[in-house]
Scaffold this motif. Structure first.
Motif, PDB file in Angstrom:
ATOM      1  N   TYR A  67      33.392  44.810  34.859  1.00 39.50           N
ATOM      2  CA  TYR A  67      33.520  43.448  35.421  1.00 39.50           C
ATOM      3  C   TYR A  67      34.798  42.799  34.910  1.00 39.50           C
ATOM      4  CZ  TYR A  67      32.243  38.628  36.630  1.00 39.50           C
ATOM      5  OH  TYR A  67      32.232  37.350  37.129  1.00 39.50           O
ATOM      6  N   ARG A  93      47.485  34.466  32.823  1.00 37.05           N
ATOM      7  CA  ARG A  93      46.498  35.084  31.930  1.00 37.05           C
ATOM      8  C   ARG A  93      46.285  36.569  32.240  1.00 37.05           C
ATOM      9  NH1 ARG A  93      42.813  29.738  31.894  1.00 37.05           N
ATOM     10  NH2 ARG A  93      42.354  30.403  34.017  1.00 37.05           N
ATOM     11  N   GLU A  94      46.881  37.009  33.347  1.00 37.71           N
ATOM     12  CA  GLU A  94      46.878  38.425  33.709  1.00 37.71           C
ATOM     13  C   GLU A  94      47.351  39.292  32.537  1.00 37.71           C
ATOM     14  OE1 GLU A  94      46.402  40.984  37.112  1.00 37.71           O
ATOM     15  OE2 GLU A  94      46.839  38.874  37.465  1.00 37.71           O
ATOM     16  N   PRO A 100      47.100  29.791  36.402  1.00 34.15           N
ATOM     17  CA  PRO A 100      46.102  30.666  35.764  1.00 34.15           C
ATOM     18  C   PRO A 100      46.457  32.150  35.825  1.00 34.15           C
ATOM     19  CG  PRO A 100      45.204  29.608  37.749  1.00 34.15           C
ATOM     20  CD  PRO A 100      46.531  28.983  37.491  1.00 34.15           C
ATOM     21  N   GLU A 106      27.700  29.174  31.909  1.00 30.30           N
ATOM     22  CA  GLU A 106      28.838  29.781  31.217  1.00 30.30           C
ATOM     23  C   GLU A 106      29.075  29.113  29.863  1.00 30.30           C
ATOM     24  OE1 GLU A 106      30.292  32.437  32.283  1.00 30.30           O
ATOM     25  OE2 GLU A 106      29.554  32.496  34.329  1.00 30.30           O
ATOM     26  N   PHE A 141      34.844  34.187  28.087  1.00 34.26           N
ATOM     27  CA  PHE A 141      35.120  35.435  28.806  1.00 34.26           C
ATOM     28  C   PHE A 141      35.689  35.112  30.178  1.00 34.26           C
ATOM     29  CE2 PHE A 141      33.697  38.443  32.045  1.00 34.26           C
ATOM     30  CZ  PHE A 141      34.212  39.639  31.560  1.00 34.26           C
ATOM     31  N   LEU A 142      34.929  34.360  30.943  1.00 34.41           N
ATOM     32  CA  LEU A 142      35.271  34.144  32.349  1.00 34.41           C
ATOM     33  C   LEU A 142      36.508  33.265  32.527  1.00 34.41           C
ATOM     34  CD1 LEU A 142      34.427  34.643  35.272  1.00 34.41           C
ATOM     35  CD2 LEU A 142      33.046  32.573  35.146  1.00 34.41           C
ATOM     36  N   LEU A 143      36.605  32.195  31.751  1.00 33.69           N
ATOM     37  CA  LEU A 143      37.658  31.215  32.020  1.00 33.69           C
ATOM     38  C   LEU A 143      38.989  31.538  31.351  1.00 33.69           C
ATOM     39  CD1 LEU A 143      35.536  27.962  32.023  1.00 33.69           C
ATOM     40  CD2 LEU A 143      36.238  29.368  33.937  1.00 33.69           C
ATOM     41  N   VAL A 144      39.093  32.705  30.723  1.00 33.44           N
ATOM     42  CA  VAL A 144      40.409  33.138  30.261  1.00 33.44           C
ATOM     43  C   VAL A 144      40.915  34.290  31.128  1.00 33.44           C
ATOM     44  CG1 VAL A 144      39.939  32.399  27.906  1.00 33.44           C
ATOM     45  CG2 VAL A 144      39.566  34.775  28.525  1.00 33.44           C
ATOM     46  N   LYS A 145      40.145  34.586  32.177  1.00 31.88           N
ATOM     47  CA  LYS A 145      40.607  35.580  33.143  1.00 31.88           C
ATOM     48  C   LYS A 145      41.660  34.927  34.054  1.00 31.88           C
ATOM     49  CE  LYS A 145      37.841  38.924  31.953  1.00 31.88           C
ATOM     50  NZ  LYS A 145      38.332  39.259  30.617  1.00 31.88           N
ATOM     51  N   PRO A 146      42.497  35.762  34.686  1.00 27.89           N
ATOM     52  CA  PRO A 146      43.562  35.172  35.516  1.00 27.89           C
ATOM     53  C   PRO A 146      43.045  34.610  36.844  1.00 27.89           C
ATOM     54  CG  PRO A 146      43.693  37.566  35.533  1.00 27.89           C
ATOM     55  CD  PRO A 146      42.622  37.221  34.572  1.00 27.89           C
ATOM     56  N   VAL A 147      42.089  33.706  36.757  1.00 23.82           N
ATOM     57  CA  VAL A 147      41.592  33.029  37.957  1.00 23.82           C
ATOM     58  C   VAL A 147      41.531  31.527  37.673  1.00 23.82           C
ATOM     59  CG1 VAL A 147      40.226  34.894  38.935  1.00 23.82           C
ATOM     60  CG2 VAL A 147      39.223  33.474  37.167  1.00 23.82           C
ATOM     61  N   SER A 148      41.708  30.729  38.714  1.00 22.70           N
ATOM     62  CA  SER A 148      41.678  29.292  38.530  1.00 22.70           C
ATOM     63  C   SER A 148      40.236  28.815  38.446  1.00 22.70           C
ATOM     64  CB  SER A 148      42.398  28.602  39.688  1.00 22.70           C
ATOM     65  OG  SER A 148      41.672  28.830  40.879  1.00 22.70           O
ATOM     66  N   ARG A 149      40.051  27.634  37.884  1.00 22.69           N
ATOM     67  CA  ARG A 149      38.708  27.058  37.815  1.00 22.69           C
ATOM     68  C   ARG A 149      38.159  26.851  39.223  1.00 22.69           C
ATOM     69  NH1 ARG A 149      38.350  23.397  33.086  1.00 22.69           N
ATOM     70  NH2 ARG A 149      39.353  24.585  31.423  1.00 22.69           N
ATOM     71  N   ASN A 207      34.736  39.632  43.139  1.00 25.83           N
ATOM     72  CA  ASN A 207      34.014  40.214  42.001  1.00 25.83           C
ATOM     73  C   ASN A 207      33.093  39.195  41.336  1.00 25.83           C
ATOM     74  OD1 ASN A 207      36.159  38.733  41.106  1.00 25.83           O
ATOM     75  ND2 ASN A 207      36.792  40.132  39.511  1.00 25.83           N
ATOM     76  N   MET A 208      33.567  37.940  41.235  1.00 24.27           N
ATOM     77  CA  MET A 208      32.727  36.900  40.620  1.00 24.27           C
ATOM     78  C   MET A 208      31.514  36.608  41.493  1.00 24.27           C
ATOM     79  SD  MET A 208      35.309  34.092  39.018  1.00 24.27           S
ATOM     80  CE  MET A 208      36.509  34.063  40.314  1.00 24.27           C
ATOM     81  N   HIS A 218      29.084  39.390  41.131  1.00 25.99           N
ATOM     82  CA  HIS A 218      28.467  39.321  39.811  1.00 25.99           C
ATOM     83  C   HIS A 218      27.373  38.247  39.776  1.00 25.99           C
ATOM     84  CE1 HIS A 218      28.147  39.277  35.434  1.00 25.99           C
ATOM     85  NE2 HIS A 218      28.144  37.967  35.535  1.00 25.99           N
ATOM     86  N   PHE A 264      30.157  36.420  23.111  1.00 25.23           N
ATOM     87  CA  PHE A 264      28.880  36.324  23.815  1.00 25.23           C
ATOM     88  C   PHE A 264      29.084  36.856  25.223  1.00 25.23           C
ATOM     89  CE2 PHE A 264      28.594  33.060  20.615  1.00 25.23           C
ATOM     90  CZ  PHE A 264      27.327  33.261  20.122  1.00 25.23           C
ATOM     91  N   THR A 286      29.602  32.208  27.578  1.00 25.18           N
ATOM     92  CA  THR A 286      30.411  33.242  28.212  1.00 25.18           C
ATOM     93  C   THR A 286      31.670  32.644  28.835  1.00 25.18           C
ATOM     94  OG1 THR A 286      28.953  32.995  30.108  1.00 25.18           O
ATOM     95  CG2 THR A 286      28.577  34.876  28.694  1.00 25.18           C
ATOM     96  N   ALA A 287      31.853  31.333  28.678  1.00 26.61           N
ATOM     97  CA  ALA A 287      33.035  30.680  29.258  1.00 26.61           C
ATOM     98  C   ALA A 287      34.320  31.291  28.699  1.00 26.61           C
ATOM     99  CB  ALA A 287      32.997  29.190  28.982  1.00 26.61           C
TER     100      ALA A 287
END
Lengths: 266, 293
Positions: free
Chosen positions: B98, B74-75, B71, A98, A106-114, A2-3, A6, B85, A103-104
């Motif tokens: 998304y 965070r789910e 990580p 980001e 948003f993206l970096l609190v999703k359940p995905v690793s850096r 998805n990333m 996007h 933003f 928008t960091a």
């Protein structure tokens, strides 16, 4: 996935613009080729009148300039320059946007690793570069075929075009590694333009002299077109140097980005 | 089980203080308030908790795991940042889709429900939205995957009072469904209404962590005295008195301690009027925060 999708979507417009710019350069210069071929002798005389150092800076080789590949390799320098700016810009923005566009959070609190974030973004950027070059190559081949005055080697034409991608990979990697250290830059365009044009000018100045070691300084000089056309191969030491720059930069990028603090709005 | 475990968390930005030695446990199902003035370290604590920044010392865990090493925890977290933003050129629904795509479940129904509740037009482009409407996008975005832990950083800024009420009702219903809520704010009213426990943070340190009820009781009284003649300043010179405002015949102050002591003191003077009230949190808060308090 998805990333990745996007990112591709968000890069769509700028990619189209860059491809168009590169094609325009090729179209403008290649359309002059039939005329130059016809007045070959005059053109050579005119170029021969330039000082040798100026010719070297412009990447002109008098003997081969009326052959399609010789002429094309002269103008290819401008296409590579354009592609280099695109790639460095891409490298500098792909991760840092980001933070800059905030928008960091948003993206970096999703359940995905850096690491997954970096992978998706790097893959998307590589896809964009590849698409840019494939589309450009297809159109440039067609134009070259149309303006040709005699037969030329399609293999060599391909080989010199692939150098666009090589140079782009190097600048992309440099841009990416710079951006993880300086992600608070307000605007990246001056930095990427400055670096790429700086390298280009240094490359041109180096070309005036003939020092082989000095060529390592500017990625634009890693691929010498007369030599590629002459020998049908890339020069290994420069190819390896390019690969090392790319690998080291991208690995550093992963390492630093995974461990860095993502700062709040400053 | 503790949903949030922050242990001796210290964060310095270079030499600048972020937070110092913060320890907080938040139990499952509670609504926890985190109060402090701007720059006290609320966002630093939250950002460390979410794995956006790394602690200098100590640890911050969610569901027993650190967000930086795991990580995937965070789910189950929904986060509403203080300022939202989003990507340029996206419609609200694109952004929400998304966002949903990260959680591997179909959130369409919930998105529509939440948009309905928050009165949000999904077709609009995010760039065209006002600050308050962007905040609504943030709220829907934070809640659409049905998180078990909701972290809110200054959630109501930009929302009109009506929408604030709707928002708090929404959070309360999420809490009833079992979600734990961590609410950071400098607006005491919202915390006072909702939270069971609060932590007060000042200059990067937790200065108080208590049940809401205890904090309000806590022997604090707001006392106002009116004397027949000018009041003798020395009578208020006793332990437990703070925030003293003495102007001629009237005096008002906060008192903490045995109420009998202050009554005995007051009995020595001629009083025309006396009131003893529960202080609201604002006053308690000011007491803790004032540099000399």
């Amino acid at each position: 996935m998805n990333m990745y999708l996007h990112e591709l979507k968000s890069l769509r417009k700028s990619t189209i613009i860059w491809v168009c710019a590169m094609i325009t350069i090729a179209l403008m210069y290649l359309s002059l080729y039939p005329a130059i071929y016809r007045d070959g002798a005059h053109f050579k005389d005119m170029l021969a009148g330039y000082p040798a150092s100026i010719r070297a800076m412009l990447g002109v080789t008098v003997d081969s300039v009326t052959s399609l590949l010789g002429f094309y390799s002269m103008i290819l320098a401008f296409v590579v320059l354009c592609g280099g700016v695109q790639a460095m810009n891409l490298g500098m923005t792909i991760l840092s946007k980001e933070t800059r566009e905030r928008t960091a959070e948003f993206l970096l609190v999703k359940p995905v690793s850096r690491t997954a974030v970096v992978t998706a973004k790097v893959l998307a950027a590589l896809t964009v570069l590849l698409v840019t070059d494939v589309v450009y190559y297809a159109v440039a081949s067609a134009i070259a075929f149309m303006v040709r005055q005699s037969s030329y080697s399609g293999g060599l034409f391909f080989m010199i075009n692939v150098t666009i991608l090589f140079v782009q990979l190097i600048f992309f990697a440099i841009g990416a590694v710079v951006s993880v250290f300086f992600d608070r830059l307000r605007s990246v365009l001056p930095v990427s333009l400055g670096t790429v044009f700086g390298c280009y000018i240094i490359g041109a100045l180096i070309a005036a002299g003939k020092d082989d070691w000095a060529r390592f300084i500017s990625p634009f000089r890693y691929f010498d077109y007369p030599s590629i056309i002459g020998s049908s191969r890339y020069e290994t030491p420069y190819l390896i140097t390019g690969a090392v720059i790319v690998v080291v930069s991208i690995v550093t990028c992963y390492f630093v980005y995974a461990r860095k603090d993502i700062h709040a709005i400053s | 089980m503790n949903v949030i475990e922050i242990k001796n968390l210290t964060k310095y930005y270079g030499k600048a203080r972020g937070v110092i030695d913060v320890s907080i446990d938040v139990e499952q199902g509670e609504i926890f308030g985190f109060i402090g003035p701007n720059g006290a370290g609320k966002s630093t604590t939250i950002r460390t908790l979410l794995g956006l920044i790394y602690p200098t010392r100590g640890s911050a865990k969610i569901f027993g795991k650190s967000c930086t090493t795991n990580p995937e925890v965070r789910e189950d977290v929904g986060y509403l940042p203080s300022e939202v933003f989003y990507y340029d050129g996206m419609r609200v629904i694109d952004l929400l889709r998304y966002s949903a795509s990260f959680y591997g479940k179909d959130c369409t129904k919930r998105i529509n429900e939440l948009a309905e509740i928050m009165d949000l037009d999904l077709k609009r482009r995010i760039d065209d939205l006002s600050f308050g409407n962007k905040k609504k996008v943030g709220i829907v975005q934070g809640l659409l995957h049905g998180p078990k832990l909701i972290i809110l950083d200054e959630p109501t800024t930009g929302l009109d009072p009506l929408m604030q009420q709707t928002f708090f009702d929404l959070i309360a219903s999420e809490n009833k469904k079992g979600a734990t809520v961590f609410l950071s704010s400098h607006i005491l009213r919202e915390v006072q209404k909702m939270c069971e426990r609060v932590a007060l943070i000042k200059d990067g340190r937790i200065i108080k962590l208590e049940r809401m009820s205890a904090l309000q009781e806590n022997n604090f009284k707001r006392i106002k005295v009116e004397g027949l003649s000018d009041l003798d300043k020395t009578i208020f010179d006793m332990p437990g008195v703070s925030k003293l405002e003495n102007g001629g015949k009237t005096a008002s102050f906060l008192y903490r301690g045995d109420i009998n002591n202050v009554i005995r003191k007051l009995a020595q003077t001629e009083v025309s009027n006396l009131s003893i009230d529960e202080p609201d949190l604002e006053e308690v808060f000011m007491h803790y925060y004032s540099k000399d308090g």
